[in-house]
Design a protein around this motif. Structure first.
Motif, PDB file in Angstrom:
ATOM      1  N   LYS A 140      -2.933   2.840 -24.129  1.00 15.38           N
ATOM      2  CA  LYS A 140      -3.288   3.593 -22.972  1.00 15.38           C
ATOM      3  C   LYS A 140      -2.951   3.111 -21.764  1.00 15.38           C
ATOM      4  O   LYS A 140      -2.502   3.772 -20.673  1.00 15.38           O
ATOM      5  CB  LYS A 140      -4.619   3.935 -23.260  1.00 15.38           C
ATOM      6  CG  LYS A 140      -5.395   4.761 -22.297  1.00 15.38           C
ATOM      7  CD  LYS A 140      -7.077   5.087 -22.854  1.00 15.38           C
ATOM      8  CE  LYS A 140      -7.674   6.053 -21.673  1.00 15.38           C
ATOM      9  NZ  LYS A 140      -8.827   5.970 -21.983  1.00 15.38           N
ATOM     10  N   GLU A 141      -3.267   1.838 -21.552  1.00 19.07           N
ATOM     11  CA  GLU A 141      -3.012   1.231 -20.037  1.00 19.07           C
ATOM     12  C   GLU A 141      -1.457   1.235 -19.741  1.00 19.07           C
ATOM     13  O   GLU A 141      -1.263   1.374 -18.659  1.00 19.07           O
ATOM     14  CB  GLU A 141      -3.517  -0.523 -20.188  1.00 19.07           C
ATOM     15  CG  GLU A 141      -3.552  -1.163 -18.992  1.00 19.07           C
ATOM     16  CD  GLU A 141      -4.278  -0.383 -17.753  1.00 19.07           C
ATOM     17  OE1 GLU A 141      -3.719  -0.832 -16.490  1.00 19.07           O
ATOM     18  OE2 GLU A 141      -5.212   0.212 -17.849  1.00 19.07           O
ATOM     19  N   ASN A 142      -0.745   0.722 -20.829  1.00 24.24           N
ATOM     20  CA  ASN A 142       0.694   0.996 -20.738  1.00 24.24           C
ATOM     21  C   ASN A 142       1.239   2.498 -20.180  1.00 24.24           C
ATOM     22  O   ASN A 142       2.094   2.439 -19.146  1.00 24.24           O
ATOM     23  CB  ASN A 142       1.582   0.602 -21.853  1.00 24.24           C
ATOM     24  CG  ASN A 142       1.447  -0.773 -22.040  1.00 24.24           C
ATOM     25  OD1 ASN A 142       1.080  -1.906 -20.997  1.00 24.24           O
ATOM     26  ND2 ASN A 142       1.703  -1.625 -23.107  1.00 24.24           N
ATOM     27  N   LEU A 148      -0.095   3.018 -16.478  1.00 21.23           N
ATOM     28  CA  LEU A 148       0.855   2.425 -15.595  1.00 21.23           C
ATOM     29  C   LEU A 148       2.088   2.821 -15.496  1.00 21.23           C
ATOM     30  O   LEU A 148       2.843   3.051 -14.192  1.00 21.23           O
ATOM     31  CB  LEU A 148       0.869   0.947 -15.761  1.00 21.23           C
ATOM     32  CG  LEU A 148      -0.037  -0.056 -15.950  1.00 21.23           C
ATOM     33  CD1 LEU A 148       0.374  -1.574 -16.517  1.00 21.23           C
ATOM     34  CD2 LEU A 148      -0.564  -0.153 -14.510  1.00 21.23           C
ATOM     35  N   GLU A 149       2.634   3.503 -16.637  1.00 18.34           N
ATOM     36  CA  GLU A 149       4.060   4.123 -16.500  1.00 18.34           C
ATOM     37  C   GLU A 149       3.983   5.397 -15.763  1.00 18.34           C
ATOM     38  O   GLU A 149       4.892   5.753 -14.734  1.00 18.34           O
ATOM     39  CB  GLU A 149       4.558   4.487 -17.747  1.00 18.34           C
ATOM     40  CG  GLU A 149       6.039   4.943 -18.057  1.00 18.34           C
ATOM     41  CD  GLU A 149       6.395   4.969 -19.261  1.00 18.34           C
ATOM     42  OE1 GLU A 149       6.971   5.865 -19.832  1.00 18.34           O
ATOM     43  OE2 GLU A 149       6.212   4.092 -20.192  1.00 18.34           O
ATOM     44  N   ILE A 150       2.860   6.082 -15.832  1.00 13.37           N
ATOM     45  CA  ILE A 150       2.665   7.239 -15.168  1.00 13.37           C
ATOM     46  C   ILE A 150       2.593   7.118 -13.684  1.00 13.37           C
ATOM     47  O   ILE A 150       3.267   7.898 -12.857  1.00 13.37           O
ATOM     48  CB  ILE A 150       1.517   8.155 -15.709  1.00 13.37           C
ATOM     49  CG1 ILE A 150       1.544   8.672 -17.189  1.00 13.37           C
ATOM     50  CG2 ILE A 150       0.939   9.317 -15.118  1.00 13.37           C
ATOM     51  CD1 ILE A 150       0.371   9.295 -17.813  1.00 13.37           C
ATOM     52  N   ARG A 201       5.147   8.635 -10.938  1.00 15.39           N
ATOM     53  CA  ARG A 201       4.496   9.173  -9.764  1.00 15.39           C
ATOM     54  C   ARG A 201       4.979   8.798  -8.316  1.00 15.39           C
ATOM     55  O   ARG A 201       5.351   9.446  -7.475  1.00 15.39           O
ATOM     56  CB  ARG A 201       3.017   9.287  -9.711  1.00 15.39           C
ATOM     57  CG  ARG A 201       2.203  10.270  -8.812  1.00 15.39           C
ATOM     58  CD  ARG A 201       0.934  10.014  -8.556  1.00 15.39           C
ATOM     59  NE  ARG A 201       0.654   8.860  -7.932  1.00 15.39           N
ATOM     60  CZ  ARG A 201      -0.168   7.879  -8.150  1.00 15.39           C
ATOM     61  NH1 ARG A 201      -1.388   8.485  -8.791  1.00 15.39           N
ATOM     62  NH2 ARG A 201      -0.462   6.767  -7.324  1.00 15.39           N
ATOM     63  N   ASP A 202       5.058   7.468  -8.249  1.00 14.63           N
ATOM     64  CA  ASP A 202       5.348   6.593  -7.243  1.00 14.63           C
ATOM     65  C   ASP A 202       6.748   6.961  -6.924  1.00 14.63           C
ATOM     66  O   ASP A 202       7.032   7.229  -5.736  1.00 14.63           O
ATOM     67  CB  ASP A 202       5.075   5.303  -7.191  1.00 14.63           C
ATOM     68  CG  ASP A 202       3.695   4.872  -7.270  1.00 14.63           C
ATOM     69  OD1 ASP A 202       2.888   5.956  -6.752  1.00 14.63           O
ATOM     70  OD2 ASP A 202       3.127   3.802  -7.499  1.00 14.63           O
ATOM     71  N   LYS A 203       7.642   6.929  -8.021  1.00 19.11           N
ATOM     72  CA  LYS A 203       9.146   7.199  -7.936  1.00 19.11           C
ATOM     73  C   LYS A 203       9.412   8.645  -7.256  1.00 19.11           C
ATOM     74  O   LYS A 203      10.068   8.980  -6.325  1.00 19.11           O
ATOM     75  CB  LYS A 203       9.707   7.034  -9.111  1.00 19.11           C
ATOM     76  CG  LYS A 203      10.005   5.482  -9.570  1.00 19.11           C
ATOM     77  CD  LYS A 203      10.680   5.614 -10.942  1.00 19.11           C
ATOM     78  CE  LYS A 203      10.746   4.088 -11.357  1.00 19.11           C
ATOM     79  NZ  LYS A 203      11.461   4.026 -12.850  1.00 19.11           N
ATOM     80  N   ALA A 204       8.649   9.737  -7.824  1.00 17.85           N
ATOM     81  CA  ALA A 204       8.518  10.944  -7.447  1.00 17.85           C
ATOM     82  C   ALA A 204       8.181  11.320  -6.179  1.00 17.85           C
ATOM     83  O   ALA A 204       8.922  12.019  -5.196  1.00 17.85           O
ATOM     84  CB  ALA A 204       7.888  11.963  -8.277  1.00 17.85           C
ATOM     85  N   ILE A 205       7.201  10.558  -5.710  1.00 17.19           N
ATOM     86  CA  ILE A 205       6.709  10.805  -4.120  1.00 17.19           C
ATOM     87  C   ILE A 205       7.756  10.028  -3.334  1.00 17.19           C
ATOM     88  O   ILE A 205       8.111  10.794  -2.387  1.00 17.19           O
ATOM     89  CB  ILE A 205       5.349   9.917  -3.918  1.00 17.19           C
ATOM     90  CG1 ILE A 205       4.246  10.879  -4.660  1.00 17.19           C
ATOM     91  CG2 ILE A 205       4.899   9.537  -2.587  1.00 17.19           C
ATOM     92  CD1 ILE A 205       2.985  10.022  -4.907  1.00 17.19           C
ATOM     93  N   GLN A 206       8.388   8.986  -3.695  1.00 14.53           N
ATOM     94  CA  GLN A 206       9.368   8.063  -2.884  1.00 14.53           C
ATOM     95  C   GLN A 206      10.767   9.191  -2.892  1.00 14.53           C
ATOM     96  O   GLN A 206      11.144   9.401  -1.836  1.00 14.53           O
ATOM     97  CB  GLN A 206       9.636   6.982  -3.468  1.00 14.53           C
ATOM     98  CG  GLN A 206      10.410   6.024  -2.452  1.00 14.53           C
ATOM     99  CD  GLN A 206      10.793   4.846  -3.179  1.00 14.53           C
ATOM    100  OE1 GLN A 206      10.556   4.311  -4.337  1.00 14.53           O
ATOM    101  NE2 GLN A 206      11.473   3.896  -2.311  1.00 14.53           N
ATOM    102  N   ALA A 207      10.857   9.683  -3.783  1.00 11.73           N
ATOM    103  CA  ALA A 207      12.292  10.409  -4.053  1.00 11.73           C
ATOM    104  C   ALA A 207      11.561  11.764  -2.987  1.00 11.73           C
ATOM    105  O   ALA A 207      12.741  12.329  -2.187  1.00 11.73           O
ATOM    106  CB  ALA A 207      12.451  11.145  -5.425  1.00 11.73           C
TER     107      ALA A 207
END
Length: 155
Positions: free
Chosen positions: A96-98, A101-103, A107-113
């Motif tokens: 669940k924690e992994n 973290l992956e989500i 999300r951070d990658k999508a925001i950055q893109a």
């Protein structure tokens, strides 16, 4: 009558010597033999009782040992079950924690893109605005077109 008495005494003496004593000896031997057989039977009976008591005690001990083994096995099974449940819960929490973290990373990658895309579009809009002197309605139309384009790219 005296002759009969003497004959009777002689006969009695002969019977006592030849018949009565051997008969008494045979009877006494028979009595001893029977007494010996009875003693032997009593000893055998006592030995059988002793052996039966030993066998019962051994059976009781064996049953107690078997029950102890069963109880130990049940306790071990309960402990193993608890350990397995604990390990499964820990594994589920780790997964669940992994996933969380992956989500977050995605999300951070999508925001950055999106930020990169918005920045790029802003530069393009600014360059087009500079190239063209547009009226306010044309500028709004151009901005709306680019925003729609960004919306289509994200889907």
């Amino acid at each position: 009558m005296i002759i009969q008495l003497i004959t009777f005494i002689i006969l009695l003496a002969l019977i006592t010597k030849f018949a009565w004593k051997p008969l008494m000896n045979v009877m006494q031997e028979r009595e001893q033999h029977i007494a010996s057989e009875i003693d032997q039977a009593e000893q055998s009976n006592q030995e059988a009782k002793r052996l039966m008591n030993e066998a019962n005690d051994e059976l009781k001990n064996t049953r107690q040992n078997a029950q102890q083994i069963i109880d130990d096995a049940n306790e071990t099974a309960k402990n193993q079950q608890a350990d397995l449940i604990k390990a499964a819960k820990e594994e589920a929490a780790r997964i669940k924690e992994n996933a969380r973290l992956e989500i977050e990373q995605e999300r951070d990658k999508a925001i950055q893109a999106l930020q990169t895309q918005v920045g790029s579009l802003s530069v393009q809009i600014a360059s087009k605005v500079i190239e063209k002197e547009l009226s306010e309605t044309e500028q709004e139309k151009l901005i709306n077109d680019y925003l729609e384009k960004v919306g289509e790219d994200n889907e």
